[in-house]
Design an enzyme around this catalytic site. Structure first.
Site, short mmCIF file in Angstrom:
data_model
loop_
_atom_site.label_atom_id
_atom_site.label_comp_id
_atom_site.label_asym_id
_atom_site.label_seq_id
_atom_site.Cartn_x
_atom_site.Cartn_y
_atom_site.Cartn_z
N ALA A 1 73.74 -23.84 34.00
CA ALA A 1 72.88 -23.31 32.94
C ALA A 1 71.87 -22.29 33.41
CB ALA A 1 72.16 -24.46 32.23
N LEU B 1 76.14 -16.11 34.22
CA LEU B 1 76.92 -16.22 32.98
C LEU B 1 76.08 -16.80 31.87
CD1 LEU B 1 79.66 -16.02 31.49
CD2 LEU B 1 80.13 -18.35 32.29
N SER B 2 75.30 -17.80 32.18
CA SER B 2 74.44 -18.41 31.17
C SER B 2 73.39 -17.42 30.67
CB SER B 2 73.75 -19.65 31.76
OG SER B 2 72.89 -20.25 30.82
N LYS C 1 87.06 -20.35 34.12
CA LYS C 1 87.78 -20.04 35.34
C LYS C 1 86.80 -19.79 36.49
CE LYS C 1 88.09 -15.08 35.52
NZ LYS C 1 88.82 -14.02 36.13
N HIS D 1 93.60 -12.75 32.25
CA HIS D 1 93.37 -11.81 31.15
C HIS D 1 94.62 -10.99 30.81
CE1 HIS D 1 89.37 -13.05 31.77
NE2 HIS D 1 88.98 -12.12 32.61
N LYS E 1 89.25 -2.00 40.41
CA LYS E 1 87.81 -1.73 40.48
C LYS E 1 87.58 -0.31 40.99
CE LYS E 1 86.01 -6.41 41.01
NZ LYS E 1 85.22 -6.31 39.76
#
Length: 481
Positions: free
Chosen positions: A13, A17-18, A144, A236, A330
């Site tokens: 958390a 990403l959170s 993932k 993806h 990339k």
């Protein structure tokens, strides 16, 4: 289990990403009254926080990452009161009892969003189970990476399945939450114009590109152990292949859709030597700014690929003989995710004797950064045509941003978190899909090992190594750029 959960637990958390996605997404759902007023949100991570300091952390994240038109001080304060926090080292089983005590009553249902390193999946699942946080009214969302090959993926899935059956397991691929990806199904199955032509009789080839301008961006250790094939193609890109190539499902039921996707993944032909190109970026310039090589960014020499191009085939009746050209990398020229459907040329050019040249139609489905569907068709230039007929390719554009200007655009995690809370598995990946993806990707990696294939250098800011151009040009094809 279709019961809406009354409690949501976020692992990781306090991570990136959170901050960037999960907390802003949950706030957006709160702001639009799409989650129940009684939904409680608990965060956990190694970081030491109490409820109030976690709320301060969350407020800083919202202030940084919410668009200005979303910021409402009153709504933000009300959202923060939903948040609670319990520190946890997931590698130590004894900490889960305190987490369970903090959460308290879960009789109204619990949804768990688990984003963790692969080696922590098994102890985390065991800890949840031992603490009573894995009952019949608990579902789990898995972010993932779920392993780095078929064997490790099966090991993680076995550990999860020992506690959470498939009906309560939600494997996340955030690409499936993108609006344009879902519009791919609407385009195919909601329009008589396309579906009769969506096969080998009318389509010459398909291109799928997912390009990035960024380098390692703080993911050096993970990326060097993973590479472009496992980071992007395995999940993806293969999901985009499946959605593009799948048969029409009977309905929008999650089982029907995922049944059709897995058929495509199982029908992928093993890639042959010469049908895959790998690359690694060297120094160059992206958007006019100089950038260093991969080895410099990493701080050591490495053979990890940052670019992959593959010529793939789906061996079934619909797609027999149609190449699917995939590329991702990339430090490329621009950030882009798109699907290009290249149709075959008309069988006879009636304008030829009067100088009219024809180009085959193409359908471009752009997923990011813009979102649009563009059909390239032939039209005659205005004029009296005394010197001959002049034909020109013109685009028929559907800008999703413009066409639905009155509708709020959702980021992928808003939809996926809401579906997790509500128990809708349609946009989540089933175990047999994951294993079919890994089976195909593992065979490519084995091919690399058997042939000694090493990444070819390409200058940052371009479109990959020259071999990727040759991969398609030998078939008379050019990459869509």
């Amino acid at each position: 289990m279709s019961q809406h959960s009354e409690t949501l637990l976020l692992f990781g958390a306090t991570g990136d990403l959170s901050r960037r996605m999960l907390l802003p997404s949950l706030y957006a759902l709160h702001s639009d009254e799409l989650i129940a007023p009684n939904l409680r949100i608990f965060g956990t991570a190694r970081s030491e926080h109490g409820d109030e300091s976690f709320r301060s952390f969350a407020k800083e994240a919202l202030c940084e990452f919410l668009p200005d038109d979303r910021k409402d001080e009153g709504k933000i304060d009300a959202f923060l009161m939903r948040l609670h926090y319990q520190a946890l080292d997931a590698s130590k089983p004894e900490g889960f009892a305190a987490l369970a005590e903090k959460i308290g009553d879960i009789s109204g249902g619990l949804s768990i969003f688990l984003s963790t390193a692969p080696f922590l999946f098994e102890p985390t699942i065991k800890g949840l189970h031992a603490a009573g946080l894995a009952g019949d009214n608990v579902r789990i969302g898995l972010e993932k990476p779920l392993g780095n090959d078929l064997a490790s993926s099966r090991s993680i899935n076995d550990a999860v399945n020992a506690v959470f059956p498939e009906s309560r397991t939600f494997r996340i691929d955030h690409y499936l939450g993108k609006e344009t990806v879902q519009n791919l199904m609407a385009l195919r199955f909601g329009n008589m114009l396309f579906e009769p032509l969506w096969n080998a009789n009318a389509i010459e080839h398909v291109q799928i590109t997912v390009s990035e301008t960024v380098g390692l961006e703080g993911r050096a250790g993970f990326y060097d152990d993973t590479g472009a094939l496992r980071d992007m193609v395995q999940n993806h890109m293969l999901q985009l292949v499946a959605l593009t190539a799948m048969e029409p499902p009977a309905n929008l039921d999650s089982t029907a859709i995922r049944d059709e996707k897995v058929k495509v993944l199982r029908a992928l032909r093993a890639v042959q030597e010469g049908d895959v190109v790998t690359g690694q970026y060297s120094e160059g310039a992206v958007k006019g700014a100089p950038v260093a090589s991969y080895d410099s960014d990493l701080g050591k020499s490495s053979d990890t690929e940052t670019f992959v191009a593959i010529k793939a085939f789906v061996d079934n009746w619909r797609w027999q003989g149609v190449p699917f050209y995939l590329r991702t990398g990339k430090r490329l020229a621009e950030r882009r995710s798109e699907i290009v459907i290249q149709f075959k040329p008309v069988p006879h050019n009636i304008f030829k004797d009067r100088g009219g040249r024809l180009e085959a139609n193409a359908l471009i489905i752009r997923l990011q950064p813009e979102e649009y569907v563009r059909l390239l068709v032939m039209a005659k230039e205005p004029g009296l045509d005394r010197g001959g007929v002049t034909l020109r390719e013109v685009p028929l554009d559907l800008s999703l941003t413009t066409a639905f200007a009155g509708s709020r655009r959702r980021i992928a995690y808003e939809r996926l978190l809401l579906d997790l809370i509500e128990g809708d598995q349609t946009l989540f990946v089933r175990r047999d899909e994951v294993e079919a993806q890994w089976t195909w990707v593992d065979a490519i990696r084995q091919l690399w090992a058997d042939t000694g294939l090493k990444p070819k250098n390409y200058g940052a800011g371009g479109w990959g190594p020259n071999a990727a151009i040759a991969l398609v040009e030998r078939d008379g094809v050019s990459w869509h750029e």
